[in-house]
Design an enzyme around this catalytic site. Sequence first.
Site: not given
Ligand code: ZN
Length: 353
Positions: A167, A156, A70, A169, A73, A171
């Site tokens: 993960h 999203n 990822c 997150h 991370c 934007q």
């Molecule tokens: Zn991650």
Amino acid sequence: MKKTSTRLADGRELIYYDLRDDVVREAVDRRPLDPVATASEIRRDRLLGDSVAIASHRQGRTYHPPADECPLCPSAGDRLSEIPDSSYDVVVFENRFPSLAGDAGRCEVVCFTPDHAASFADLTPEQAGLVLEAWTDRTAELSHLPSVAQVFCFENRGAEIGVTLGHPHGQIYAYPFVTPRTDLMLRSLAAFKETSGGRNLFDDIVAEEHAGERVVLEGEHWLAFVPHAAHWPYEVHLYPKRRVPDLLGLDEGARAEFPRVYLELLRRFDRVFGEGQPPTPYIAAWHQAPFTALEGHAGINRDDFALHLELFTIRRTSGKLKFLAGSESGMSVFINDVPPEAAAERLREVASS
Ligand SMILES: [Zn+2]
């Protein structure tokens, strides 16, 4: 809150937002990255009067990597990610595969938590408050770029929405023009002001919804409701009760209460389709006043705009998605199978006890 700005190996900016003031962020990006090659081009559709970002360099972007690769991370040992440090609270960085870049705007990624398996709804109120600080700070910073007319913070969530990284997150898109949706809102605002003797359309709508049957959640500083003409099966609009044009305008009371209200809304979204269902896919979208002159909207200035968040899911019912098909995609006419009053009732039913 402590803010530390640094550069990644290819020159992109990365900013740590930390809850503790004594945290030191000195880790260096050790990856051998090539300079970012972006070729965003904004093309204008002369018939529709809107713009399309052509971004062919995005075809090579990271697509559903395994969890141990990822890029969001923290870095660990020899496993180097987009975040050089071995930990973080909230971190923002320029997207390596931006839809908008250079004169065509800017795209950033906001990592909400270092915990790969969490979701926004799992955050503590302190961490959700830190995300709000990051959104606010980025809105301020990006508004100073000459190429930026409007700042859009959004999340999203879920593969069904097209999220390619698991993960947690969000934007930030900083557009070089006023977006069509915002332009439509400004038009409605200007027309209403003129015909109503100077009233504000946002204020009228919020007052009507406040007195109506579609309120989902109310705090001292925030009001959440399903709008009269909801486009999506479950759609909630969250407004601060005191109208402000953007995140920078929120007062301390509204800032302090936001995490509790927003986390509760997200948790209700995950419960709406019943126990044992997969997490609800959603889009959470902050609407802010543009930072550019509002030409073409006579009598309106940016203080007339009302900051609000629109949260909606594309899931209609357990296992079924709402697709944007012929009427929606072909003609921009939405067909919504869930009456907004029923959606509001369901969202009240699943309140945390
Ligand atoms: Zn991650």
